[in-house]
Scaffold this motif. Structure first.
Motif, PDB file in Angstrom:
ATOM      1  N   SER A 177       0.837  -1.208   0.000  1.00  0.00           N
ATOM      2  CA  SER A 177       0.000   0.000   0.000  1.00  0.00           C
ATOM      3  C   SER A 177       0.867   1.250   0.000  1.00  0.00           C
ATOM      4  O   SER A 177       0.685   2.163  -0.802  1.00  0.00           O
ATOM      5  N   LEU A 178       1.816   1.290   0.918  1.00  0.00           N
ATOM      6  CA  LEU A 178       2.655   2.470   1.146  1.00  0.00           C
ATOM      7  C   LEU A 178       4.076   2.199   0.690  1.00  0.00           C
ATOM      8  O   LEU A 178       4.615   1.114   0.921  1.00  0.00           O
TER       9      LEU A 178
ATOM     10  N   MET B 279       0.392   3.920  -2.873  1.00  0.00           N
ATOM     11  CA  MET B 279       0.594   5.298  -2.430  1.00  0.00           C
ATOM     12  C   MET B 279       2.074   5.628  -2.413  1.00  0.00           C
ATOM     13  O   MET B 279       2.915   4.775  -2.669  1.00  0.00           O
ATOM     14  N   GLY B 280       2.380   6.891  -2.084  1.00  0.00           N
ATOM     15  CA  GLY B 280       3.762   7.320  -1.977  1.00  0.00           C
ATOM     16  C   GLY B 280       4.338   6.939  -0.632  1.00  0.00           C
ATOM     17  O   GLY B 280       3.964   5.937  -0.040  1.00  0.00           O
ATOM     18  N   THR B 281       5.225   7.778  -0.112  1.00  0.00           N
ATOM     19  CA  THR B 281       5.894   7.468   1.144  1.00  0.00           C
ATOM     20  C   THR B 281       5.085   7.896   2.363  1.00  0.00           C
ATOM     21  O   THR B 281       5.446   7.596   3.491  1.00  0.00           O
ATOM     22  N   SER B 282       3.960   8.602   2.138  1.00  0.00           N
ATOM     23  CA  SER B 282       3.133   9.049   3.252  1.00  0.00           C
ATOM     24  C   SER B 282       1.715   8.551   3.092  1.00  0.00           C
ATOM     25  O   SER B 282       1.198   8.469   1.968  1.00  0.00           O
TER      26      SER B 282
ATOM     27  N   GLU C 187       0.004  -3.393   5.046  1.00  0.00           N
ATOM     28  CA  GLU C 187       0.761  -2.928   6.209  1.00  0.00           C
ATOM     29  C   GLU C 187      -0.127  -2.864   7.441  1.00  0.00           C
ATOM     30  O   GLU C 187      -1.333  -2.637   7.338  1.00  0.00           O
ATOM     31  N   SER C 188       0.509  -3.026   8.590  1.00  0.00           N
ATOM     32  CA  SER C 188      -0.240  -3.133   9.848  1.00  0.00           C
ATOM     33  C   SER C 188      -0.956  -1.846  10.225  1.00  0.00           C
ATOM     34  O   SER C 188      -1.943  -1.873  10.955  1.00  0.00           O
TER      35      SER C 188
ATOM     36  N   ALA D  17       5.552  -1.624   9.025  1.00  0.00           N
ATOM     37  CA  ALA D  17       6.385  -0.579   8.447  1.00  0.00           C
ATOM     38  C   ALA D  17       6.589   0.584   9.401  1.00  0.00           C
ATOM     39  O   ALA D  17       7.706   0.891   9.793  1.00  0.00           O
ATOM     40  N   ASP D  18       5.506   1.244   9.808  1.00  0.00           N
ATOM     41  CA  ASP D  18       5.599   2.448  10.623  1.00  0.00           C
ATOM     42  C   ASP D  18       5.459   2.181  12.118  1.00  0.00           C
ATOM     43  O   ASP D  18       5.448   3.117  12.913  1.00  0.00           O
ATOM     44  N   SER D  19       5.309   0.935  12.482  1.00  0.00           N
ATOM     45  CA  SER D  19       5.195   0.575  13.894  1.00  0.00           C
ATOM     46  C   SER D  19       5.556  -0.886  14.080  1.00  0.00           C
ATOM     47  O   SER D  19       5.304  -1.708  13.196  1.00  0.00           O
TER      48      SER D  19
END
Length: 334
Positions: free
Chosen positions: A185-186, A204-207, A235-236, A260-262
């Motif tokens: 997704s990201l 999507m992009g990086t955000s 992604e979680s 990824a972010d967590s």
């Protein structure tokens, strides 16, 4: 009784000693986990964005400001990851030093957005060594009398990360070259792809605040068809609906849920940074080799089954309600 009082007094004393430790505030869970490994029991490490939270889209609360104001040291990722953090720090008038964990890392610039960089440098484990070095140096400045402890913890953790870096590289190389395409997704895996030799394609992009275009879906479907990609990944911290639909439309699998972010919570497969990176790699490799164990599909089926379970629950509640009405009616008639 005196023994109990003594025991409680000791517990109280230990609690006070714990509270006396300098407080370190990290912006995100991966960084907090790294910091905890270096700190040992010398520092009290806390995290602003809770596990499972999206740091990109985090909206600061008064509680965040209170947390930051209590800090003796603040650790952030940088590279545009926490766009909200500067305002929070300034609002508290704190004089706590700020450690930028990515200091010294060359950013990957966005082709789509000017002045924007990919902040997910931790996805390259060799760069995580820079993270922990910056964290160690910040801790030594904060508590120089514990330098030996921080150095020892750093060296032990560094060795684990070096071994993990080699493991990931070997696992990705075990994939056929034409299957080294990661669809998510990201676009949070650019550093991962650059380090370990896997091509990244994202909706999507990086955000997570990026807009999804129809052209992106068409592009990914074409890539899946041309390369016979067996799986995509969610992604979680991001709603999986779009990727699950992409997989369904192309008659392929959702290979698994990546972190990824967590990091994950204590009951997950990724309760630490090292666990997260190892789990992500194993999930990617198994799915792209077509060796799915069915773990995620099983979860998806359970989610799909939830409405029927809800209907059963509502049915039972209805029966209890009906029984109650009948009982009351009989009492009234009697």
């Amino acid at each position: 009784i005196s023994t109990v009082i003594l025991f409680l007094s000791l517990l109280s004393f230990c609690g006070l000693a714990h509270d006396d430790r300098p407080i370190v505030i990290a912006s995100a869970s991966m960084i907090a986990d790294m910091a905890s490994r270096i700190a040992g029991d010398q520092l009290d490490v806390k995290c602003i964005v809770p596990i499972g939270g999206d740091t990109h889209m985090h909206e600061p609360t008064p509680g965040d400001a209170k947390l930051v104001s209590s800090a003796d040291l603040i650790i952030i990722n940088g590279l545009t990851f926490e766009g909200w953090i500067k305002e929070v720090i300034e609002s508290t008038n704190t004089d706590a030093p700020v450690v930028v964990a990515t200091n010294g890392i060359s950013p990957i610039s966005s082709d789509e957005f000017k002045k924007s960089t990919d902040p997910h440098a931790w996805m390259d484990v060799s760069l995580a060594l820079t993270y922990i070095r910056n964290i160690r140096d910040g801790f030594i400045q904060l508590l120089p009398e514990q330098q030996a402890t921080f150095e020892a913890n750093y060296e032990a953790y560094k060795k684990e990360l070096e071994e993990l870096d080699q493991y990931i590289e070997a696992q990705i190389k075990s994939l056929p070259e034409n299957k080294r395409i990661l669809i998510t997704s990201l676009d949070a895996f650019q550093f991962y792809g650059q380090r370990y030799g896997i091509r990244l394609e994202a909706v999507m992009g990086t955000s997570t605040d990026a807009d999804v275009q129809t052209s992106d879906i068409i592009r990914l479907s074409k890539i899946i068809e041309e390369n016979q990609i067996p799986a995509v990944f969610v992604e979680s911290t991001i709603n999986p609906k779009l990727l699950k639909q992409l997989a369904k439309d192309n008659k392929i699998s959702v290979g698994g849920q990546l972190y990824a972010d967590s990091i994950g919570d204590e009951d997950s497969s990724a309760p630490t940074y090292i666990d997260m990176m190892r789990y992500n790699t194993n999930t990617i490799v198994e799915a792209l080799k077509g060796q799915l164990t069915g773990g995620f599909d099983k979860i998806a089926k359970q989610e799909d089954a939830q409405p029927s379970n809800s209907f059963l629950l509502y049915g039972l509640l209805g029966l209890f309600l009906l029984a109650g009405i009948i009982f009351v009616a009989r009492k009234i008639n009697a």
